[in-house]
Design a protein around this motif. Structure first.
Motif, PDB file in Angstrom:
ATOM      1  N   LYS A   1       0.781  -1.168  -0.195  1.00 37.36           N
ATOM      2  CA  LYS A   1      -0.025  -0.040   0.014  1.00 37.36           C
ATOM      3  C   LYS A   1       0.647   1.236   0.014  1.00 37.36           C
ATOM      4  CE  LYS A   1      -1.748  -0.400   4.615  1.00 37.36           C
ATOM      5  NZ  LYS A   1      -0.684  -1.420   4.988  1.00 37.36           N
ATOM      6  N   THR A   2       2.001   1.178   0.669  1.00 33.55           N
ATOM      7  CA  THR A   2       2.865   2.454   0.638  1.00 33.55           C
ATOM      8  C   THR A   2       3.401   2.520  -0.621  1.00 33.55           C
ATOM      9  OG1 THR A   2       4.705   1.098   1.516  1.00 33.55           O
ATOM     10  CG2 THR A   2       3.319   2.313   3.155  1.00 33.55           C
ATOM     11  N   ASP A   3       3.797   1.530  -1.359  1.00 27.86           N
ATOM     12  CA  ASP A   3       4.319   1.628  -2.818  1.00 27.86           C
ATOM     13  C   ASP A   3       3.074   2.277  -3.591  1.00 27.86           C
ATOM     14  OD1 ASP A   3       6.684   0.449  -2.241  1.00 27.86           O
ATOM     15  OD2 ASP A   3       6.101  -1.557  -2.858  1.00 27.86           O
ATOM     16  N   GLU A   4       2.017   1.910  -3.441  1.00 23.51           N
ATOM     17  CA  GLU A   4       0.968   2.295  -4.398  1.00 23.51           C
ATOM     18  C   GLU A   4       0.582   3.813  -3.776  1.00 23.51           C
ATOM     19  OE1 GLU A   4      -1.275  -1.972  -4.144  1.00 23.51           O
ATOM     20  OE2 GLU A   4      -2.424  -0.253  -3.167  1.00 23.51           O
ATOM     21  N   ILE A   5       0.743   4.086  -2.810  1.00 24.87           N
ATOM     22  CA  ILE A   5       0.462   5.706  -2.390  1.00 24.87           C
ATOM     23  C   ILE A   5       1.737   6.487  -2.993  1.00 24.87           C
ATOM     24  CG2 ILE A   5       0.633   7.301  -0.458  1.00 24.87           C
ATOM     25  CD1 ILE A   5      -1.078   5.038   1.189  1.00 24.87           C
ATOM     26  N   LYS A   6       2.895   5.793  -3.073  1.00 25.66           N
ATOM     27  CA  LYS A   6       4.044   6.649  -3.575  1.00 25.66           C
ATOM     28  C   LYS A   6       3.751   6.911  -4.972  1.00 25.66           C
ATOM     29  CE  LYS A   6       7.462   5.232   0.005  1.00 25.66           C
ATOM     30  NZ  LYS A   6       8.373   4.386   0.266  1.00 25.66           N
ATOM     31  N   ASN A   7       3.282   5.916  -5.814  1.00 28.30           N
ATOM     32  CA  ASN A   7       2.802   5.922  -7.139  1.00 28.30           C
ATOM     33  C   ASN A   7       1.691   6.976  -7.552  1.00 28.30           C
ATOM     34  OD1 ASN A   7       3.346   4.961  -9.699  1.00 28.30           O
ATOM     35  ND2 ASN A   7       1.518   3.986  -9.517  1.00 28.30           N
ATOM     36  N   ASP A   8       0.636   6.853  -6.624  1.00 28.27           N
ATOM     37  CA  ASP A   8      -0.452   7.594  -6.948  1.00 28.27           C
ATOM     38  C   ASP A   8      -1.039   7.908  -5.207  1.00 28.27           C
ATOM     39  OD1 ASP A   8      -2.888   9.124  -7.223  1.00 28.27           O
ATOM     40  OD2 ASP A   8      -3.537   7.485  -8.910  1.00 28.27           O
ATOM     41  N   SER A   9      -0.866   9.156  -4.988  1.00 31.09           N
ATOM     42  CA  SER A   9      -1.380   9.415  -3.718  1.00 31.09           C
ATOM     43  C   SER A   9      -2.804   9.709  -3.355  1.00 31.09           C
ATOM     44  CB  SER A   9      -0.704  10.825  -3.251  1.00 31.09           C
ATOM     45  OG  SER A   9      -1.124  11.974  -3.901  1.00 31.09           O
ATOM     46  N   HIS A  10      -3.713   9.622  -4.380  1.00 30.12           N
ATOM     47  CA  HIS A  10      -5.141   9.748  -4.193  1.00 30.12           C
ATOM     48  C   HIS A  10      -5.570   8.472  -3.690  1.00 30.12           C
ATOM     49  CE1 HIS A  10      -4.227  12.695  -7.288  1.00 30.12           C
ATOM     50  NE2 HIS A  10      -5.458  13.081  -6.940  1.00 30.12           N
ATOM     51  N   VAL A  11      -6.373   8.572  -2.527  1.00 25.89           N
ATOM     52  CA  VAL A  11      -6.955   7.431  -1.553  1.00 25.89           C
ATOM     53  C   VAL A  11      -8.498   7.746  -1.369  1.00 25.89           C
ATOM     54  CG1 VAL A  11      -4.747   7.024  -0.805  1.00 25.89           C
ATOM     55  CG2 VAL A  11      -6.342   8.420   0.598  1.00 25.89           C
ATOM     56  N   ASN A  12      -9.150   6.819  -0.928  1.00 29.27           N
ATOM     57  CA  ASN A  12     -10.405   6.890  -0.529  1.00 29.27           C
ATOM     58  C   ASN A  12     -10.554   6.196   0.816  1.00 29.27           C
ATOM     59  OD1 ASN A  12     -13.298   5.697  -0.353  1.00 29.27           O
ATOM     60  ND2 ASN A  12     -13.403   7.828  -1.281  1.00 29.27           N
ATOM     61  N   LEU A  13     -11.200   6.881   1.807  1.00 29.36           N
ATOM     62  CA  LEU A  13     -11.549   5.967   2.942  1.00 29.36           C
ATOM     63  C   LEU A  13     -12.994   5.658   3.044  1.00 29.36           C
ATOM     64  CD1 LEU A  13      -9.340   8.217   5.143  1.00 29.36           C
ATOM     65  CD2 LEU A  13      -8.798   5.836   4.524  1.00 29.36           C
ATOM     66  N   SER A  14     -13.581   4.581   3.328  1.00 35.01           N
ATOM     67  CA  SER A  14     -14.822   4.557   3.629  1.00 35.01           C
ATOM     68  C   SER A  14     -15.085   4.013   5.096  1.00 35.01           C
ATOM     69  CB  SER A  14     -15.418   3.168   2.592  1.00 35.01           C
ATOM     70  OG  SER A  14     -15.146   3.471   1.367  1.00 35.01           O
ATOM     71  N   TYR A  15     -16.284   4.446   5.723  1.00 30.38           N
ATOM     72  CA  TYR A  15     -16.484   4.361   7.124  1.00 30.38           C
ATOM     73  C   TYR A  15     -18.083   3.647   6.939  1.00 30.38           C
ATOM     74  CZ  TYR A  15     -12.426   6.890   8.646  1.00 30.38           C
ATOM     75  OH  TYR A  15     -11.134   7.475   8.657  1.00 30.38           O
ATOM     76  N   ALA A  16     -18.448   2.640   7.853  1.00 37.80           N
ATOM     77  CA  ALA A  16     -19.805   2.470   7.830  1.00 37.80           C
ATOM     78  C   ALA A  16     -20.136   2.060   9.358  1.00 37.80           C
ATOM     79  CB  ALA A  16     -19.965   1.319   6.708  1.00 37.80           C
ATOM     80  N   LYS A  17     -21.312   2.243   9.491  1.00 34.52           N
ATOM     81  CA  LYS A  17     -21.765   2.125  10.858  1.00 34.52           C
ATOM     82  C   LYS A  17     -23.260   1.719  10.532  1.00 34.52           C
ATOM     83  CE  LYS A  17     -21.969   3.617  15.458  1.00 34.52           C
ATOM     84  NZ  LYS A  17     -21.634   4.992  16.411  1.00 34.52           N
ATOM     85  N   PRO A  18     -23.588   0.291   9.932  1.00 35.61           N
ATOM     86  CA  PRO A  18     -24.613  -0.111   9.350  1.00 35.61           C
ATOM     87  C   PRO A  18     -26.067  -0.199  10.337  1.00 35.61           C
ATOM     88  CG  PRO A  18     -23.084  -1.552   8.731  1.00 35.61           C
ATOM     89  CD  PRO A  18     -22.523  -0.710   9.589  1.00 35.61           C
ATOM     90  N   GLY A  19     -25.394  -0.265  11.606  1.00 33.63           N
ATOM     91  CA  GLY A  19     -26.550  -0.577  12.286  1.00 33.63           C
ATOM     92  C   GLY A  19     -27.389   0.859  12.813  1.00 33.63           C
ATOM     93  N   ASP A  20     -26.710   1.952  12.428  1.00 34.69           N
ATOM     94  CA  ASP A  20     -27.194   3.272  12.590  1.00 34.69           C
ATOM     95  C   ASP A  20     -27.378   3.640  11.122  1.00 34.69           C
ATOM     96  OD1 ASP A  20     -26.681   3.152  15.350  1.00 34.69           O
ATOM     97  OD2 ASP A  20     -24.787   4.052  15.492  1.00 34.69           O
ATOM     98  N   GLN A  21     -27.182   3.007  10.152  1.00 34.36           N
ATOM     99  CA  GLN A  21     -27.734   3.496   8.771  1.00 34.36           C
ATOM    100  C   GLN A  21     -26.706   4.904   8.638  1.00 34.36           C
ATOM    101  OE1 GLN A  21     -29.521   2.151   6.376  1.00 34.36           O
ATOM    102  NE2 GLN A  21     -29.752   0.530   7.741  1.00 34.36           N
ATOM    103  N   MET A  22     -25.348   4.663   8.670  1.00 32.70           N
ATOM    104  CA  MET A  22     -24.560   6.068   8.575  1.00 32.70           C
ATOM    105  C   MET A  22     -23.398   5.191   7.841  1.00 32.70           C
ATOM    106  SD  MET A  22     -22.095   8.197   9.413  1.00 32.70           S
ATOM    107  CE  MET A  22     -21.117   7.524  10.856  1.00 32.70           C
TER     108      MET A  22
END
Length: 167
Positions: free
Chosen positions: A62-83
């Protein structure tokens, strides 16, 4: 449900409030061939300046991938709260013992058995560019009411809040 973009610092606080109790985010990076790879990451800290921190192995795929392209996405989920939250930004991986000491907690020994002085630890810092969240009431009654109202009025159901945040 509003989904108009915003540049309001208060919206950043709201966004961070929504993810503060979610311990794990899915981090997505781009591989050399353009394919997207995702993996779970233990969330350590999020700041009002729009930075989110994780520990990672300093020398990894993953650090190699980030060095190659620094664009990332973070996904957070709390399904019990529909968030649900999606964060787009730029990442960097570096070593900073002072920041490692500041963020360290004993649960991290599961990944870094030598503790906070483990030479494999790196800081993964994500600077948020934009984000979007969906926060709906988890009550089935509220959802049913919205669906019935939509069917009667012909207007789309708006069961919760949807907001885009730009930094």
């Amino acid at each position: 449900m509003s989904n108009t973009p915003s540049n309001n610092q208060g919206d950043v606080k709201t966004l961070l409030e929504k993810i503060k109790d979610i311990n794990t985010a899915m981090l997505s990076t781009a591989d050399e061939d353009g394919s997207i790879r995702s993996r779970p990451m233990r969330h350590l800290e999020a700041n009002e300046d729009g930075t989110i921190y994780f520990f990672t192995e300093y020398n990894s795929g993953k650090t190699d991938e980030i060095k190659n392209d620094s664009h990332v996405n973070l996904s957070y989920a709390k399904p019990g709260d529909q968030m649900y939250v999606s964060v787009s930004g730029k990442a960097q991986v570096y070593r900073d013992q002072q920041k490692i000491d500041e963020l360290w907690n004993p649960a991290m020994k599961a990944w870094f058995p030598d503790g906070k002085d483990d030479p494999k630890i790196g800081i993964l810092k994500v600077t948020i560019d934009k984000a979007e969240y969906w926060d709906s009431p988890s009550s089935a009654v509220v959802h049913l009411y919205g669906m019935v109202k939509a069917a009667i009025t012909g207007e789309p159901a708006h069961p919760g809040e949807n907001k885009k945040v730009n930094l």
